[in-house]
Write a protein that holds these residues in place. Structure first.
Motif, mmCIF file in Angstrom:
data_model
loop_
_atom_site.group_PDB
_atom_site.id
_atom_site.type_symbol
_atom_site.label_atom_id
_atom_site.label_comp_id
_atom_site.label_asym_id
_atom_site.label_seq_id
_atom_site.Cartn_x
_atom_site.Cartn_y
_atom_site.Cartn_z
ATOM 1 N N HIS A 1 0.834 -1.210 0.000
ATOM 2 C CA HIS A 1 0.000 0.000 0.000
ATOM 3 C C HIS A 1 0.867 1.257 0.000
ATOM 4 C CE1 HIS A 1 -3.371 -2.635 1.524
ATOM 5 N NE2 HIS A 1 -3.910 -2.003 0.500
ATOM 6 N N PHE A 2 1.960 1.222 0.761
ATOM 7 C CA PHE A 2 2.864 2.380 0.802
ATOM 8 C C PHE A 2 3.485 2.614 -0.565
ATOM 9 C CE2 PHE A 2 7.138 4.194 1.886
ATOM 10 C CZ PHE A 2 6.677 5.465 2.135
ATOM 11 N N SER A 3 3.884 1.548 -1.228
ATOM 12 C CA SER A 3 4.476 1.670 -2.558
ATOM 13 C C SER A 3 3.479 2.260 -3.552
ATOM 14 C CB SER A 3 4.964 0.302 -3.037
ATOM 15 O OG SER A 3 5.514 0.393 -4.320
ATOM 16 N N GLU A 4 2.242 1.780 -3.507
ATOM 17 C CA GLU A 4 1.200 2.289 -4.404
ATOM 18 C C GLU A 4 0.912 3.770 -4.120
ATOM 19 O OE1 GLU A 4 -2.158 -0.308 -3.817
ATOM 20 O OE2 GLU A 4 -1.021 -2.057 -4.516
ATOM 21 N N LEU A 5 0.833 4.107 -2.850
ATOM 22 C CA LEU A 5 0.577 5.499 -2.467
ATOM 23 C C LEU A 5 1.723 6.398 -2.935
ATOM 24 C CD1 LEU A 5 -1.122 7.606 -0.916
ATOM 25 C CD2 LEU A 5 0.162 6.952 1.133
ATOM 26 N N GLU B 1 1.473 6.961 -6.664
ATOM 27 C CA GLU B 1 0.358 7.844 -7.012
ATOM 28 C C GLU B 1 0.657 9.294 -6.644
ATOM 29 O OE1 GLU B 1 -4.242 8.542 -5.658
ATOM 30 O OE2 GLU B 1 -3.488 6.491 -5.667
ATOM 31 N N VAL B 2 1.130 9.526 -5.448
ATOM 32 C CA VAL B 2 1.372 10.887 -4.974
ATOM 33 C C VAL B 2 2.557 11.519 -5.686
ATOM 34 C CG1 VAL B 2 2.075 12.236 -2.965
ATOM 35 C CG2 VAL B 2 0.305 10.507 -2.729
ATOM 36 N N MET B 3 3.643 10.810 -5.799
ATOM 37 C CA MET B 3 4.856 11.388 -6.381
ATOM 38 C C MET B 3 4.726 11.600 -7.885
ATOM 39 S SD MET B 3 6.566 12.111 -3.792
ATOM 40 C CE MET B 3 8.111 12.635 -4.501
ATOM 41 N N VAL B 4 4.012 10.738 -8.569
ATOM 42 C CA VAL B 4 3.818 10.924 -10.005
ATOM 43 C C VAL B 4 2.941 12.143 -10.259
ATOM 44 C CG1 VAL B 4 2.772 9.929 -12.078
ATOM 45 C CG2 VAL B 4 4.255 8.529 -10.646
ATOM 46 N N LYS B 5 1.901 12.331 -9.435
ATOM 47 C CA LYS B 5 1.010 13.483 -9.609
ATOM 48 C C LYS B 5 1.716 14.794 -9.333
ATOM 49 C CE LYS B 5 -3.449 11.373 -8.686
ATOM 50 N NZ LYS B 5 -4.583 11.310 -7.772
#
Length: 154
Positions: free
Chosen positions: A137-141, A144-148
């Motif tokens: 979940h941390f990796s997915e978050l 998502e956050v860093m790419v945005k």
């Protein structure tokens, strides 16, 4: 500008005071007094803002449109309970009881760096966040956050 790093466990005394850890004190510029604004966090925690982080944010909030009901609701939630606190001669900060109650703070508290501010969490509540959060979940978050927020991706 203040930039905090670290996580420290502290103890609240019977009056709701805690000693600001030396690790955070070292990160505050010498010319700044140990004056802060403490208010409700976005989650079930408190947020401690050094004055030099609070003042520009307060200035921005002050310019928002009073005729917008969302602005009034935001101000009420964000500024309601906001209190100036200053370290006493022993270096302790007093958290108002209404704010301690909001965050469910008990004796054991964790202070967490949050860029230009410090979050104040009940130790058990904070630890539970990590128990319920898997590495996947941390990796997915993070993705998502860093790419945005990466300007190269715009």
């Amino acid at each position: 500008m203040v930039h905090f790093l670290g996580e420290y466990e502290v103890t609240l005394d019977a009056k709701g005071r805690f000693l600001l850890p030396a690790g955070f004190k070292k990160q505050i510029p010498e010319e700044s007094a140990l004056r802060f604004i403490v208010n409700r966090g976005f989650e079930k925690c408190l947020t401690l803002y050094p004055m030099q982080s609070w003042e520009p944010m307060f200035a921005k909030i002050s310019t928002l449109n009073d005729f917008d009901p969302k602005v009034r609701a935001f101000r009420r939630q964000f500024l309601g309970g906001a209190t100036e606190v200053e370290a006493d001669t022993a270096g302790r900060l007093l958290l108002p009881s209404t704010l301690r109650d909001f965050a469910g703070l008990t004796k054991n508290v964790i202070l967490v760096a949050a860029v230009d501010k410090i979050e104040i969490w009940d130790a058990d509540t904070y630890k539970k966040i990590f128990e319920d959060f898997s590495a996947d979940h941390f990796s997915e978050l993070a993705q998502e956050v860093m790419v945005k927020t990466d300007p190269k991706n715009d």
